[in-house]
Scaffold this motif. Structure first.
Motif, mmCIF file in Angstrom:
data_model
loop_
_atom_site.group_PDB
_atom_site.id
_atom_site.type_symbol
_atom_site.label_atom_id
_atom_site.label_comp_id
_atom_site.label_asym_id
_atom_site.label_seq_id
_atom_site.Cartn_x
_atom_site.Cartn_y
_atom_site.Cartn_z
ATOM 1 N N ARG A 1 -8.477 4.304 -9.851
ATOM 2 C CA ARG A 1 -10.378 3.421 -9.798
ATOM 3 C C ARG A 1 -10.661 3.277 -10.102
ATOM 4 O O ARG A 1 -11.518 1.274 -9.998
ATOM 5 N N VAL B 1 -8.776 -1.176 -10.971
ATOM 6 C CA VAL B 1 -9.236 -1.793 -9.193
ATOM 7 C C VAL B 1 -10.352 -2.544 -9.065
ATOM 8 O O VAL B 1 -11.294 -3.324 -8.879
ATOM 9 N N LEU B 2 -11.601 -0.970 -9.888
ATOM 10 C CA LEU B 2 -13.607 -1.139 -9.185
ATOM 11 C C LEU B 2 -14.265 -2.337 -9.822
ATOM 12 O O LEU B 2 -14.406 -3.311 -9.419
ATOM 13 N N CYS C 1 -12.968 -5.533 -7.736
ATOM 14 C CA CYS C 1 -13.531 -4.990 -6.392
ATOM 15 C C CYS C 1 -15.058 -5.693 -6.678
ATOM 16 O O CYS C 1 -15.854 -6.977 -7.001
ATOM 17 N N ARG D 1 -22.909 -1.936 -4.292
ATOM 18 C CA ARG D 1 -22.459 -0.102 -4.069
ATOM 19 C C ARG D 1 -22.516 -0.705 -2.430
ATOM 20 O O ARG D 1 -20.896 -0.393 -1.852
ATOM 21 N N LEU E 1 -19.042 -2.540 -1.128
ATOM 22 C CA LEU E 1 -18.558 -1.729 -1.572
ATOM 23 C C LEU E 1 -17.964 -0.922 -0.313
ATOM 24 O O LEU E 1 -16.842 -0.420 0.818
ATOM 25 N N ASP E 2 -19.445 -0.340 -0.426
ATOM 26 C CA ASP E 2 -19.045 1.060 0.978
ATOM 27 C C ASP E 2 -18.435 0.383 2.066
ATOM 28 O O ASP E 2 -17.924 0.660 2.944
ATOM 29 N N ILE F 1 -14.856 1.694 0.192
ATOM 30 C CA ILE F 1 -14.694 1.766 -1.059
ATOM 31 C C ILE F 1 -16.038 2.709 -1.296
ATOM 32 O O ILE F 1 -17.362 2.620 -1.672
ATOM 33 N N GLU F 2 -16.094 4.285 -1.468
ATOM 34 C CA GLU F 2 -17.186 5.102 -1.801
ATOM 35 C C GLU F 2 -17.210 4.678 -3.126
ATOM 36 O O GLU F 2 -16.414 5.535 -4.081
ATOM 37 N N VAL F 3 -18.259 4.559 -3.578
ATOM 38 C CA VAL F 3 -18.770 5.001 -5.544
ATOM 39 C C VAL F 3 -19.926 5.524 -5.486
ATOM 40 O O VAL F 3 -20.821 4.854 -4.833
#
Lengths: 534, 104
Positions: free
Chosen positions: B2, B5-6, B9, B26, B29-30, B34-36
């Motif tokens: 992650r 890749v993150l 992103c 964020r 991403l959400d 993509i949850e961070v």
């Protein structure tokens, strides 16, 4: 009743209740623990605190006091440290064992902070993957470690013991995160891709291997058997390997590698002893040091290139092109540097000068020539030079014996030296002191002359010419022949064999040159003596 | 996986904005699934900034203290191009494996 506190978070003032405060404090502490070893710790913490303050501010709105729920909400947006790290790919793919996933996440986090970790690399193993793991850790090619380990086996088996200990103690790399931590690479997209790529390569290699065993795998098998015993190894080497040429290739390669290693050690020792000699040769110390380094560099890069070439032959594996180019460039730089230093040193030898002194021997009828043999064991011998930190001895004295053309019995000493200028050459030639002693009709010659400390070596040389008039006799022992390079003999003297056969040589000068004064009996006597001794 | 890749992103998101606040990153991403947590972003942004891929400016906000707004640099943009390129290659390689596993 709830106690309230006034705090400042990320530049914002808050009134916060006790419970919420403790939660917040614990959370910030956990962040601190997580980031404390990271680069830019302060900046990260400031950013996070500022954002937390902002989130809490948004949460409480017009309410005056921060509650536990506000803190929890903010934390859920920011996340806990265990949610920050990289998730290992294979765990993410399966994600069955949350316990395991958590553990590896934690371990990859810690490795991310503390740098590389030592693992055993079981994917590239020959025996237990210790060497492969160490190679990954140090970022060098595994072949070096295997060579070193191979040699350690011969040093009282210390390598074997160390290997077994490491095998038992060092864990094997299981996850992608482990494998990355093993090499100390940052976990980013390129490295992950690279790791996955090589994993697939390894996998397909292994698939191939079952249909058609690769040389490398065979070689690995051989070495694995080697670990169970040299006898087994040799047997299977001849049995298992069909191609005779391959066997020879391996033997030659191993021999070469060992040879290279030993000569490497030899070169190291020689270079460390040669350093005082370099001091005598070079005009500036750095040149000597530099030349030493260059010599090493050339030797190292040539060895490495050779080993890579051998590796290519045996493993059928091409080394990284960058490494090879790098080695060539390194070699070229060193060679260039050595040549230019050599050139600048050669300039110090362009001029030469000779000074002569004469010792009168006319009172002597029969001259004994003796060589003062010295047993000087200090310092190190380099060809005809013996060098230590205090002195440089040049074993470059030689003498020719010829017929005197002016009737004088005398010894001419010619001192020669080179130098960067004619003045230097002259000064150095004059500074040579070499005093053969004459007493009781005996001329005693020293084997060497000394170049004093602080004086440079510029190929100083001492040539002695003994001029013998007709009728005079010289007498010397066999052991002096090393210094007496040339004697002007009468070519028609039928007796000369007697002198060559004898331990003690006695020559008399005539107008045609020296004739031997020994009878056949003298020669035979000596011969018999020597024969009996044997 | 992650993390690497993150970075890609995050750089991509920042590149499509003139200036952007981490909370907005964020959210973006959400929105694509993509949850961070935000805590993941701050160290990453700092690292990317230190590598010269990002810069930031301070801007006042209604909510309270000044905010850091991030912006991609030219270096960051060229790195991003490379990352995107290798990502595409990587994905297409992996895809090939999905479609046709080795026959032998």
């Amino acid at each position: 009743m709830n106690k309230v506190l006034n705090i400042n978070l990320g530049g914002l003032p808050f009134t916060i209740d006790d419970e919420a405060y403790h939660t917040l404090e614990n959370y910030l502490q956990s962040l601190h623990n997580h980031f404390k070893t990271s680069e830019g710790y302060e900046e990260i913490m400031n950013d996070i605190e500022a954002r937390l303050g902002e989130l809490i501010q948004e949460g409480i709105g017009k309410r005056g006091i921060v509650t536990l729920q506000d803190v929890k909400n903010a934390i859920s947006v920011m996340g806990k440290p265990e949610d920050f790290g990289a998730e290992p790919m294979d765990e993410a793919a399966t994600s069955q064992n949350t316990e395991g996933a958590k553990k590896t996440t934690a371990s990859s986090n810690s490795s991310f902070q503390t740098g590389k970790r030592l693992f055993r690399d079981e994917e590239n193993k020959m025996v237990g993957g210790v060497c492969a793991g160490l190679a990954a850790y140090f970022g060098i090619d595994v072949i070096w470690l295997r060579i070193i380990w191979g040699l350690l086996f011969f040093f009282g088996g210390s390598g074997l013991l160390l290997y077994i200990i490491l095998w038992a103690v060092v864990p094997s790399a299981k996850t992608t995160a482990d494998r990355l931590a093993m090499r100390g690479q940052p976990i980013d997209v390129n490295n992950i891709a690279k790791t996955v790529e090589t994993s697939f390569e390894k996998f397909s290699e292994k698939v191939n291997e079952f249909g058609k065993p690769e040389n490398q795998e065979r070689f690995q098998q051989q070495v694995q058997q080697f670990s169970t015993g040299v006898g087994n190894f040799l047997q299977s080497l001849f049995k298992g390997l069909g191609g005779v040429g391959r066997v020879f290739a391996i033997i030659i390669a191993v021999g070469l590698v060992i040879f290279l290693f030993i000569s490497w050690i030899g070169a190291t020792i020689a270079a460390s002893f040669a350093s005082p000699l370099l001091g005598y040769v070079t005009d500036e110390t750095w040149k000597g040091t530099m030349a030493g380094f260059n010599g090493f560099g050339i030797f190292a890069s040539v060895s490495a290139l050779l080993i890579l070439a051998i590796r290519r032959l045996i493993y059928k594996r091409q080394a990284n092109g960058g490494i090879i180019t790098g080695l060539w460039v390194f070699l070229a730089i060193n060679a260039f540097s050595l040549i230019s230093i050599g050139g600048s040193l050669a300039k110090n030898f362009t001029y030469d000068h000779q000074v002569s002194q004469t010792i009168d021997l006319s009172s002597i009828d029969t001259l004994n020539i003796a060589v003062a043999l010295t047993s000087n064991n200090s310092g190190t011998q380099f060809g005809s030079l013996r060098v230590s930190d205090e002195f440089l001895l040049a074993y470059e004295v030689d003498m020719r014996v010829e017929r005197s053309d002016n009737g004088k019995f005398e010894l001419v000493k010619n001192f020669q030296s080179h130098g960067g200028s004619s003045e230097e050459a002259q000064r150095l030639a004059k500074s040579i002191s070499y005093d053969p002693s004459v007493s009781n009709n005996t001329l005693t010659l020293g084997e060497y002359f000394k170049i004093p400390n602080g004086t440079k070596w510029r190929d100083q040389d001492v040539d002695l010419i003994l001029k013998v008039p007709d009728g005079k006799v010289i007498k010397y022992n066999r052991n002096a022949t090393g210094m007496i390079r040339w004697v002007e003999r009468d070519e028609d003297d039928d007796n000369d064999d007697n002198c060559f056969d004898s331990n003690v040589r006695v020559w008399k000068m005539t107008e045609n040159g020296f004739v031997c004064l020994l009878t056949e009996a003298d020669g035979d006597k000596d011969n018999n003596k020597r024969k009996r001794k044997r | 996986m992650r993390k690497g890749v993150l970075e890609l992103c995050v750089l991509s998101i920042i590149a499509t904005h003139d200036e952007i606040y981490p909370a907005t990153i964020r959210e973006q991403l959400d929105s694509v699934g993509i949850e961070v947590v935000e805590g993941t972003l701050y160290p990453m942004l700092m690292r990317l900034k230190n590598m010269g891929y990002l810069t930031y400016t301070w801007q006042d906000s209604n909510a309270g203290a000044a905010r850091k707004y991030y912006k991609i640099t030219d270096t960051g943009r060229s790195v991003l191009d490379e990352l995107q390129q290798s990502w595409r290659e990587f994905v297409s390689s992996v895809d090939k494996l999905f479609v046709s596993a080795p026959a032998d």
